[in-house]
Motif scaffolding. Structure first.
Motif, PDB file in Angstrom:
ATOM      1  N   GLY A 158       0.469  -1.470  -0.544  1.00 33.67           N
ATOM      2  CA  GLY A 158       0.081   0.112   0.147  1.00 33.67           C
ATOM      3  C   GLY A 158       0.952   1.437   0.036  1.00 33.67           C
ATOM      4  N   GLU A 159       2.033   1.178   0.385  1.00 36.22           N
ATOM      5  CA  GLU A 159       3.437   2.066   0.373  1.00 36.22           C
ATOM      6  C   GLU A 159       3.685   2.315  -1.185  1.00 36.22           C
ATOM      7  OE1 GLU A 159       5.510   2.425   3.554  1.00 36.22           O
ATOM      8  OE2 GLU A 159       4.475   1.925   4.759  1.00 36.22           O
ATOM      9  N   GLY A 160       3.922   1.792  -1.890  1.00 33.17           N
ATOM     10  CA  GLY A 160       4.584   1.654  -3.056  1.00 33.17           C
ATOM     11  C   GLY A 160       5.691   1.940  -2.852  1.00 33.17           C
ATOM     12  N   LYS A 161       6.484   3.248  -3.875  1.00 35.79           N
ATOM     13  CA  LYS A 161       7.954   3.499  -4.000  1.00 35.79           C
ATOM     14  C   LYS A 161       7.814   4.650  -3.157  1.00 35.79           C
ATOM     15  CE  LYS A 161       9.017   1.623  -7.772  1.00 35.79           C
ATOM     16  NZ  LYS A 161       9.989   1.573  -8.800  1.00 35.79           N
ATOM     17  N   PRO A 162       8.826   5.767  -2.468  1.00 39.18           N
ATOM     18  CA  PRO A 162       8.458   6.976  -2.020  1.00 39.18           C
ATOM     19  C   PRO A 162       8.219   8.315  -3.053  1.00 39.18           C
ATOM     20  CG  PRO A 162      10.748   5.136  -1.230  1.00 39.18           C
ATOM     21  CD  PRO A 162      10.054   4.692  -2.447  1.00 39.18           C
ATOM     22  N   ALA A 163       7.585   8.807  -2.350  1.00 37.45           N
ATOM     23  CA  ALA A 163       7.186  10.568  -3.510  1.00 37.45           C
ATOM     24  C   ALA A 163       8.738  10.667  -3.892  1.00 37.45           C
ATOM     25  CB  ALA A 163       6.719  10.769  -2.723  1.00 37.45           C
ATOM     26  N   LYS A 164       9.494  10.970  -2.977  1.00 37.39           N
ATOM     27  CA  LYS A 164      10.819  11.355  -3.932  1.00 37.39           C
ATOM     28  C   LYS A 164      11.282  10.962  -5.511  1.00 37.39           C
ATOM     29  CE  LYS A 164      15.374  12.882  -3.090  1.00 37.39           C
ATOM     30  NZ  LYS A 164      16.339  13.248  -2.347  1.00 37.39           N
TER      31      LYS A 164
ATOM     32  N   CYS B 158       8.622  10.991  -7.733  1.00 35.07           N
ATOM     33  CA  CYS B 158       8.615  12.372  -8.489  1.00 35.07           C
ATOM     34  C   CYS B 158       9.824  12.522  -8.959  1.00 35.07           C
ATOM     35  CB  CYS B 158       8.144  13.086  -7.167  1.00 35.07           C
ATOM     36  SG  CYS B 158       8.834  15.328  -7.782  1.00 35.07           S
ATOM     37  N   GLU B 159      11.290  12.213  -9.032  1.00 36.93           N
ATOM     38  CA  GLU B 159      12.184  12.334  -9.670  1.00 36.93           C
ATOM     39  C   GLU B 159      12.253  11.558 -10.788  1.00 36.93           C
ATOM     40  OE1 GLU B 159      15.274  11.277  -6.290  1.00 36.93           O
ATOM     41  OE2 GLU B 159      15.200  13.339  -5.584  1.00 36.93           O
ATOM     42  N   THR B 160      12.030  10.842 -10.890  1.00 38.23           N
ATOM     43  CA  THR B 160      11.381   9.579 -11.808  1.00 38.23           C
ATOM     44  C   THR B 160      10.541  10.324 -13.537  1.00 38.23           C
ATOM     45  OG1 THR B 160      12.416   7.767 -10.511  1.00 38.23           O
ATOM     46  CG2 THR B 160      11.331   6.902 -13.039  1.00 38.23           C
ATOM     47  N   VAL B 161       9.593  10.384 -12.716  1.00 36.70           N
ATOM     48  CA  VAL B 161       8.547  11.278 -13.795  1.00 36.70           C
ATOM     49  C   VAL B 161       9.013  12.039 -14.405  1.00 36.70           C
ATOM     50  CG1 VAL B 161       6.160  11.812 -13.720  1.00 36.70           C
ATOM     51  CG2 VAL B 161       6.835   9.777 -12.302  1.00 36.70           C
ATOM     52  N   VAL B 162       9.013  13.203 -13.938  1.00 40.23           N
ATOM     53  CA  VAL B 162       9.312  14.721 -13.983  1.00 40.23           C
ATOM     54  C   VAL B 162      10.708  14.626 -14.692  1.00 40.23           C
ATOM     55  CG1 VAL B 162      10.474  16.936 -13.283  1.00 40.23           C
ATOM     56  CG2 VAL B 162       9.043  15.420 -11.576  1.00 40.23           C
ATOM     57  N   GLU B 163      12.164  13.799 -15.197  1.00 41.70           N
ATOM     58  CA  GLU B 163      13.353  13.691 -15.075  1.00 41.70           C
ATOM     59  C   GLU B 163      12.535  12.775 -16.940  1.00 41.70           C
ATOM     60  OE1 GLU B 163      16.762  10.141 -15.472  1.00 41.70           O
ATOM     61  OE2 GLU B 163      16.358  11.285 -13.366  1.00 41.70           O
ATOM     62  N   LYS B 164      11.677  12.040 -16.723  1.00 41.11           N
ATOM     63  CA  LYS B 164      11.526  10.993 -17.928  1.00 41.11           C
ATOM     64  C   LYS B 164       9.982  11.407 -18.560  1.00 41.11           C
ATOM     65  CE  LYS B 164      13.552   6.743 -16.692  1.00 41.11           C
ATOM     66  NZ  LYS B 164      13.133   5.128 -16.345  1.00 41.11           N
ATOM     67  N   ALA B 165       9.914  12.899 -18.091  1.00 40.43           N
ATOM     68  CA  ALA B 165       8.913  13.018 -18.713  1.00 40.43           C
ATOM     69  C   ALA B 165       8.828  13.952 -20.374  1.00 40.43           C
ATOM     70  CB  ALA B 165       7.381  13.972 -17.812  1.00 40.43           C
ATOM     71  N   ARG B 166       7.862  13.924 -20.911  1.00 39.33           N
ATOM     72  CA  ARG B 166       7.947  14.965 -22.474  1.00 39.33           C
ATOM     73  C   ARG B 166       6.971  14.877 -22.717  1.00 39.33           C
ATOM     74  NH1 ARG B 166      12.360  14.158 -21.072  1.00 39.33           N
ATOM     75  NH2 ARG B 166      14.081  12.658 -21.285  1.00 39.33           N
TER      76      ARG B 166
ATOM     77  N   PRO C 204       1.615  16.398  -5.499  1.00 37.02           N
ATOM     78  CA  PRO C 204       2.756  17.925  -5.707  1.00 37.02           C
ATOM     79  C   PRO C 204       4.234  18.529  -6.423  1.00 37.02           C
ATOM     80  CG  PRO C 204       1.454  17.701  -3.420  1.00 37.02           C
ATOM     81  CD  PRO C 204       1.407  16.742  -4.341  1.00 37.02           C
ATOM     82  N   CYS C 205       5.041  17.660  -5.947  1.00 36.87           N
ATOM     83  CA  CYS C 205       6.654  17.363  -6.185  1.00 36.87           C
ATOM     84  C   CYS C 205       5.722  17.192  -8.156  1.00 36.87           C
ATOM     85  CB  CYS C 205       7.013  16.357  -6.180  1.00 36.87           C
ATOM     86  SG  CYS C 205       9.076  16.403  -6.571  1.00 36.87           S
ATOM     87  N   LEU C 206       5.314  16.325  -8.560  1.00 40.15           N
ATOM     88  CA  LEU C 206       5.434  15.546 -10.096  1.00 40.15           C
ATOM     89  C   LEU C 206       4.858  17.547 -10.556  1.00 40.15           C
ATOM     90  CD1 LEU C 206       3.398  12.769  -9.806  1.00 40.15           C
ATOM     91  CD2 LEU C 206       5.761  13.137 -11.032  1.00 40.15           C
ATOM     92  N   ILE C 207       3.588  17.756 -10.283  1.00 44.66           N
ATOM     93  CA  ILE C 207       3.017  19.476 -10.940  1.00 44.66           C
ATOM     94  C   ILE C 207       4.222  20.553 -11.109  1.00 44.66           C
ATOM     95  CG2 ILE C 207       1.222  21.281 -11.295  1.00 44.66           C
ATOM     96  CD1 ILE C 207      -0.678  18.894  -9.381  1.00 44.66           C
TER      97      ILE C 207
END
Length: 75
Positions: A4-10, A13-21, A40-43
């Protein structure tokens, strides 16, 4: 890591923001604490890169791209 926790928020966020196009669709699992906390970090991170997050909704009519899909991208 407990269920239920999944990966840590940090990390999320870092993975998505880095890879997003531009034009990418990002699918997030809303039941995982780390993912929910990362929003919030992703946005912020996507906007800093000049990308504007939106949401995909069912429209009931073909998309503006005229590709026959029944979804719309909203800001």
């Amino acid at each position: 890591m407990p269920d239920g926790e999944g990966k840590p928020a940090k990390e999320v966020c870092e993975t998505v923001v880095e890879k997003a196009r531009a034009g990418d669709l990002i699918l997030l699992h809303d039941g995982l604490a780390g993912t929910v906390e990362a929003v919030p970090c992703l946005i912020r991170g996507l906007r800093e890169r000049g990308l504007e997050p939106g949401r995909v909704v069912r429209s009931g009519k073909p998309s503006e791209q005229n590709d026959g899909s029944l979804v719309a991208i909203l800001p």
